[in-house]
Design a protein around this motif. Structure first.
Motif, PDB file in Angstrom:
ATOM      1  N   HIS A   1       4.666  12.518 -11.819  1.00  0.00           N
ATOM      2  CA  HIS A   1       3.354  12.800 -10.703  1.00  0.00           C
ATOM      3  C   HIS A   1       1.952  12.823 -11.542  1.00  0.00           C
ATOM      4  CE1 HIS A   1       1.582  12.306  -6.954  1.00  0.00           C
ATOM      5  NE2 HIS A   1       1.271  13.821  -7.339  1.00  0.00           N
ATOM      6  N   THR A   2       1.320  12.727 -11.059  1.00  0.00           N
ATOM      7  CA  THR A   2      -0.027  12.452 -11.284  1.00  0.00           C
ATOM      8  C   THR A   2      -1.027  13.597  -9.934  1.00  0.00           C
ATOM      9  OG1 THR A   2      -0.210  10.743 -12.560  1.00  0.00           O
ATOM     10  CG2 THR A   2      -3.080  11.720 -12.584  1.00  0.00           C
ATOM     11  N   SER A   3      -1.159  14.586 -10.989  1.00  0.00           N
ATOM     12  CA  SER A   3      -2.053  15.911  -9.985  1.00  0.00           C
ATOM     13  C   SER A   3      -3.260  15.969 -10.222  1.00  0.00           C
ATOM     14  CB  SER A   3      -0.937  17.492  -9.582  1.00  0.00           C
ATOM     15  OG  SER A   3      -2.147  18.031  -8.934  1.00  0.00           O
TER      16      SER A   3
ATOM     17  N   PRO B   1      -5.913  22.751  -3.279  1.00  0.00           N
ATOM     18  CA  PRO B   1      -5.831  20.962  -3.262  1.00  0.00           C
ATOM     19  C   PRO B   1      -4.578  20.637  -4.277  1.00  0.00           C
ATOM     20  CG  PRO B   1      -8.366  21.830  -3.898  1.00  0.00           C
ATOM     21  CD  PRO B   1      -6.968  23.125  -3.832  1.00  0.00           C
ATOM     22  N   HIS B   2      -4.109  19.840  -3.844  1.00  0.00           N
ATOM     23  CA  HIS B   2      -3.092  19.306  -4.579  1.00  0.00           C
ATOM     24  C   HIS B   2      -1.546  19.574  -3.991  1.00  0.00           C
ATOM     25  CE1 HIS B   2      -6.247  16.458  -5.733  1.00  0.00           C
ATOM     26  NE2 HIS B   2      -5.946  17.264  -6.744  1.00  0.00           N
ATOM     27  N   ARG B   3      -1.892  20.940  -3.588  1.00  0.00           N
ATOM     28  CA  ARG B   3      -0.187  21.868  -3.594  1.00  0.00           C
ATOM     29  C   ARG B   3       0.339  21.075  -2.783  1.00  0.00           C
ATOM     30  NH1 ARG B   3       2.501  23.902  -7.631  1.00  0.00           N
ATOM     31  NH2 ARG B   3       3.841  25.703  -6.936  1.00  0.00           N
ATOM     32  N   PRO B   4      -0.082  20.409  -1.525  1.00  0.00           N
ATOM     33  CA  PRO B   4       1.658  20.460  -0.675  1.00  0.00           C
ATOM     34  C   PRO B   4       2.192  19.479  -1.374  1.00  0.00           C
ATOM     35  CG  PRO B   4      -0.705  20.741   0.517  1.00  0.00           C
ATOM     36  CD  PRO B   4      -0.959  21.079  -1.162  1.00  0.00           C
TER      37      PRO B   4
ATOM     38  N   THR C   1      -2.901   8.871  -6.421  1.00  0.00           N
ATOM     39  CA  THR C   1      -3.621   9.541  -6.119  1.00  0.00           C
ATOM     40  C   THR C   1      -2.974  11.279  -6.326  1.00  0.00           C
ATOM     41  OG1 THR C   1      -4.735  10.610  -3.781  1.00  0.00           O
ATOM     42  CG2 THR C   1      -2.471   8.891  -4.104  1.00  0.00           C
ATOM     43  N   ALA C   2      -3.532  12.362  -6.282  1.00  0.00           N
ATOM     44  CA  ALA C   2      -2.725  13.304  -6.164  1.00  0.00           C
ATOM     45  C   ALA C   2      -2.218  14.024  -4.591  1.00  0.00           C
ATOM     46  CB  ALA C   2      -3.935  14.048  -6.703  1.00  0.00           C
ATOM     47  N   ASP C   3      -3.327  12.927  -3.604  1.00  0.00           N
ATOM     48  CA  ASP C   3      -3.212  13.828  -2.260  1.00  0.00           C
ATOM     49  C   ASP C   3      -2.563  12.951  -1.205  1.00  0.00           C
ATOM     50  OD1 ASP C   3      -4.216  16.298  -3.245  1.00  0.00           O
ATOM     51  OD2 ASP C   3      -6.525  15.120  -3.621  1.00  0.00           O
ATOM     52  N   HIS C   4      -1.587  12.463  -1.710  1.00  0.00           N
ATOM     53  CA  HIS C   4      -0.641  11.125  -0.804  1.00  0.00           C
ATOM     54  C   HIS C   4       0.614  11.566  -0.209  1.00  0.00           C
ATOM     55  CE1 HIS C   4       0.619   7.532   1.366  1.00  0.00           C
ATOM     56  NE2 HIS C   4      -0.509   7.402   2.138  1.00  0.00           N
TER      57      HIS C   4
ATOM     58  N   ASP D   1       1.165  -1.732  -0.103  1.00  0.00           N
ATOM     59  CA  ASP D   1       0.105   0.240   0.004  1.00  0.00           C
ATOM     60  C   ASP D   1       0.777   1.238  -0.303  1.00  0.00           C
ATOM     61  OD1 ASP D   1       0.557   0.475   2.695  1.00  0.00           O
ATOM     62  OD2 ASP D   1      -0.693  -1.017   3.745  1.00  0.00           O
ATOM     63  N   LEU D   2       0.642   2.530  -0.054  1.00  0.00           N
ATOM     64  CA  LEU D   2       1.125   3.222  -0.249  1.00  0.00           C
ATOM     65  C   LEU D   2       2.193   3.698   0.558  1.00  0.00           C
ATOM     66  CD1 LEU D   2      -1.967   5.995  -2.439  1.00  0.00           C
ATOM     67  CD2 LEU D   2       0.215   4.106  -3.203  1.00  0.00           C
TER      68      LEU D   2
END
Length: 334
Positions: free
Chosen positions: A104-106, A141-144, A76-79, A54-55
């Protein structure tokens, strides 16, 4: 001639499985991180080698980054932890003199202007203008996660190549994979439950769009460009949008979903309505406005300059011919 290098795909799902199969057709050797054995078996039938995990398994991800020249993250764009694991592995490879490509996919939710459906935004973002993207709020969203990648790319310089694919609303269907996107199927299920197709606020916010198979081809075009690109060029601008030149409003989505369900006798009235906040829990809870109430207008100039162009059917032909029959079949079986 296609590269013989090895690729590690993290999350070969709705997007990544299509990318994986195209990579295999181009003679790349592909390893894929998957969570479930059933999915692993299906991906292996496509010709890839799978790794179950897993991630959050930092050491496992680092291990396979060390063994592969190219990393593509489509889970995912958020992990952030999985991206940090990738970066850790790339830094270890760099110390050993090995260069790495990381895609990477954002997502264009990063462009959200907080409109909550109340207006059509005037701002259009072009991937030839990295300064405009870099000016987005750090907490968008996603930016971090994107910022962690941008920082690592600058730190490693010519020792690695980092890029961020930023797709908009993704639609489409692969009949072999039977995987659906999220937003429009969820709006459809909401309509089936509540008897109407809805939108957030006035539904006036506008978003760009892309078919998943056009997006998958874009990854291959992008990768083969990166292989020969100078790292400095990618440090200066790591961003690539991917859209088909068309946009929709979220009210239009509700209109099309309502019309299609009404034609099938599944709802009594095709007229779209505003979704009250007390029903947002049947969508994405407090994040509903950020998911289907945003202006998110992007232009994929750079991919087109590389020769990529969208070829797949339009969003509503795809919905009526491919996605809606699958949604209804899943609802019936459930």
């Amino acid at each position: 001639m296609a590269s013989s290098k090895k690729v590690f795909i993290i999350g070969p799902g709705f997007i990544g499985w299509n990318v994986l199969e195209l990579l295999l057709s181009e003679s790349y050797a592909v390893h894929a991180l998957v969570r479930r054995k059933q999915h692993a078996d299906a991906v292996e039938k496509s010709g890839a080698t799978t790794v179950q995990g897993d991630l959050d398994d930092h050491d496992l991800i680092v291990k396979h980054v060390l063994q592969n020249d190219i990393i593509i993250h489509t889970a995912t764009a958020d992990h952030l932890p999985s991206v940090e694991a990738v970066i850790d592995g790339i830094k270890q490879r760099a110390k050993g003199g090995q260069s790495t490509i990381f895609i990477h996919t954002s997502g264009t939710s990063v462009l959200d202007d907080g409109s909550i459906g109340d207006f059509k935004g005037d701002k259009i973002y072009y991937d030839t203008d990295p300064d405009a993207i870099n000016a987005l709020p750090d907490d968008a969203p996603h930016r971090p996660i994107d910022l962690a990648i941008v920082k690592a790319g600058r730190e490693l310089g010519d020792k690695a190549k980092f890029v961020i694919m930023i797709p908009p609303e993704i639609y489409g269907f692969n009949h072999q994979h039977r995987r659906l996107t999220i937003q429009i199927p969820t709006i459809t299920r909401f309509a089936l439950k509540h008897g109407y197709a809805g939108h957030v606020g006035k539904g006036l916010s506008v978003e760009s769009q892309i078919h998943v198979l056009d997006l998958a081809r874009a990854y291959i075009v992008l990768l083969q460009f990166i292989e020969s690109a100078k790292p400095s060029e990618l440090v200066k601008n790591p961003y690539f949008f991917c859209e088909n030149g068309k946009e929709f409003s979220w009210k239009e989505v509700a209109e099309e979903v309502g019309k299609s369900l009404h034609a099938k006798g599944l709802i009594k009235d095709a007229t779209p309505k505003e979704i009250p906040k007390e029903n947002w829990d049947d969508l994405w809870g407090p994040y509903t406005a950020a998911v289907i109430g945003l202006n998110s207008r992007s232009r994929a100039v750079r991919l087109r300059e590389l020769g990529w162009k969208p070829e797949e059917k339009g969003i509503w032909a795809s919905y009526n011919e491919d996605e809606l029959p699958e949604i209804l079949a899943q609802e019936k079986s459930a």
